[in-house]
Write an enzyme that holds these catalytic residues in place. Sequence first.
Site, PDB file in Angstrom:
ATOM      1  CG  ASP A 122      -2.053   0.994   1.100  1.00 42.03           C
ATOM      2  OD1 ASP A 122      -2.317   1.464  -0.036  1.00 42.03           O
ATOM      3  OD2 ASP A 122      -2.684   1.301   2.126  1.00 42.03           O
ATOM      4  CG  HIS A 129      -4.244  10.502   2.698  1.00 45.59           C
ATOM      5  ND1 HIS A 129      -5.308  10.465   3.579  1.00 45.59           N
ATOM      6  CD2 HIS A 129      -3.419   9.479   3.068  1.00 45.59           C
ATOM      7  CE1 HIS A 129      -5.138   9.453   4.429  1.00 45.59           C
ATOM      8  NE2 HIS A 129      -3.993   8.853   4.137  1.00 45.59           N
ATOM      9  CD  GLU A 194      -6.250   4.831   4.814  1.00 47.49           C
ATOM     10  OE1 GLU A 194      -5.564   4.034   4.157  1.00 47.49           O
ATOM     11  OE2 GLU A 194      -5.781   5.615   5.670  1.00 47.49           O
ATOM     12  CD  GLU A 196      -5.451   2.978  -0.033  1.00 44.02           C
ATOM     13  OE1 GLU A 196      -4.632   2.355  -0.727  1.00 44.02           O
ATOM     14  OE2 GLU A 196      -5.342   3.142   1.201  1.00 44.02           O
ATOM     15  CG  ASP A 228      -5.835   0.395   3.799  1.00 45.30           C
ATOM     16  OD1 ASP A 228      -5.944  -0.647   4.463  1.00 45.30           O
ATOM     17  OD2 ASP A 228      -4.907   1.213   3.955  1.00 45.30           O
ATOM     18  NE  ARG A 232      -8.072   6.691   9.651  1.00 47.09           N
ATOM     19  CZ  ARG A 232      -7.351   6.442   8.559  1.00 47.09           C
ATOM     20  NH1 ARG A 232      -6.109   6.001   8.656  1.00 47.09           N
ATOM     21  NH2 ARG A 232      -7.872   6.618   7.371  1.00 47.09           N
ATOM     22  CD  GLN A 235      -3.297   4.740  10.721  1.00 44.00           C
ATOM     23  OE1 GLN A 235      -4.519   4.790  10.645  1.00 44.00           O
ATOM     24  NE2 GLN A 235      -2.508   5.269   9.810  1.00 44.00           N
ATOM     25  CE  LYS A 248      -3.616   2.294   7.482  1.00 41.01           C
ATOM     26  NZ  LYS A 248      -4.465   3.154   6.652  1.00 41.01           N
ATOM     27  CB  THR A 252      -7.550  -4.717   2.267  1.00 44.35           C
ATOM     28  OG1 THR A 252      -6.629  -4.398   3.312  1.00 44.35           O
ATOM     29  CG2 THR A 252      -7.430  -3.691   1.146  1.00 44.35           C
ATOM     30  CD  GLU A 359      -7.498  12.627   4.371  1.00 45.82           C
ATOM     31  OE1 GLU A 359      -6.973  13.398   3.548  1.00 45.82           O
ATOM     32  OE2 GLU A 359      -7.740  11.429   4.124  1.00 45.82           O
TER      33      GLU A 359
HETATM   34 CA    CA Z   1      -4.034   3.038   2.937  1.00 46.54          CA
END
Ligand code: CA
Length: 411
Positions: A122, A129, A194, A196, A228, A232, A235, A248, A252, A359
Amino acid sequence: MKSFIDVPAGSDFPIQNLPYGVFIPNGSDRARPGTAIGDWVLDLNEMEKSGLLRTSFFSGSTLNPFMAAGRSAWTMVRKTLQHILSAECPDLRDDMDLRSLALFPRDAVSMVLPAQIGDYTDFYSSREHATNVGSLFRDPDNALLPNWLHLPVGYHGRASSIVPSGTEIKRPFGQTKADNADPVYGSSRLLDFELEVGFFTGPATELGERITVENAADHIFGFVLVNDWSARDIQKWEYVPLGPFLGKNFATSISPWIVTLDALEPFRCAGPAQDPKPLPYLETKGDFSFDIDLQVAIRADQAPQEDVVCRSNFKYLYWNICQQLAHHTSGGCNINPGDLMASGTISGPEKGSFGSMLEITWRGTNPVKMSDGTERKFIADGDTVVMRGAAEKDGLRIGFGEVVGRILPAS
Ligand code: CA
């Protein structure tokens, strides 16, 4: 170019697309490769058995043999399929027995992973971002770390927990630590998506071999949408100093249809200007981005409608796919057919284009108001997150379909 198969207006899958996936017809237990056309799926192994497709890539239950075959084979199969499916060609059009063997309504099949994914990487290639996350997790004045503008940062992810669209995702447990408190073990409270886009790799390379930016496109089979999933709170506590780990690796999700570079060719465009100029091994000449509109919607449990929370675009990515692959192999790391390389969260410059709840809500300080009257700082149990992507211009639409995942409570 038109197909004898009726393709509804606004379909993601006209004859100009022909994405590849692996499907299981309802009532069958055999997964087989196919291509999507309108509301139908064409069984590629049946095309081989009929002799219309003179290849031997599609008798198994993954696309890896086809990915391994390389660009000339990809282009040849695509041309042949476009011919077979065209309005002018009678071979399949007028053979009702073959049609009943080889064509399945898309709503009468289930989609599985398109490849055996050996390795998953990844990247972190959206400047917006990386800047947003750097501001939220560290320091708004030094949001981008010093290496970021010089190389496409990434981490090696976990292939075993990549799941096809539709798989329900259990909220993970993990170790977290609130400010001024001791670490605790419990279910994540800050579950996020996320947005992606990932690419699947083609022909294998040897250990010690490098893929150059010039040759990179020959090793890129096509794209899927990637969610993904990210915890948080896990993380935040674990990521220093070695980067993402359990925040993570619990899941996925990917969309089932792989859209090829050939299909996206009309949507090739420039990416953002790169300053400082990349080192020579990362220097690409020409346009290596693609104008693909992306969106994320959340449908709350039992809610009558979904709420779109993000509209972004693939072209916002600072580092392009050729730079990513060239950098990945620049030390001699080998790749195999069916490796998945994801872009990193694709955020744009505007607030409405941010590709994660972290975000969008600015770490929960600005919650999203949902149409059912609730609000979201992060993802709630029972929420379904839907990501879509499509490139569109001059009446041509090349779509990705969706990647969908519903969150189940921790257990
Ligand atoms: Ca990611």
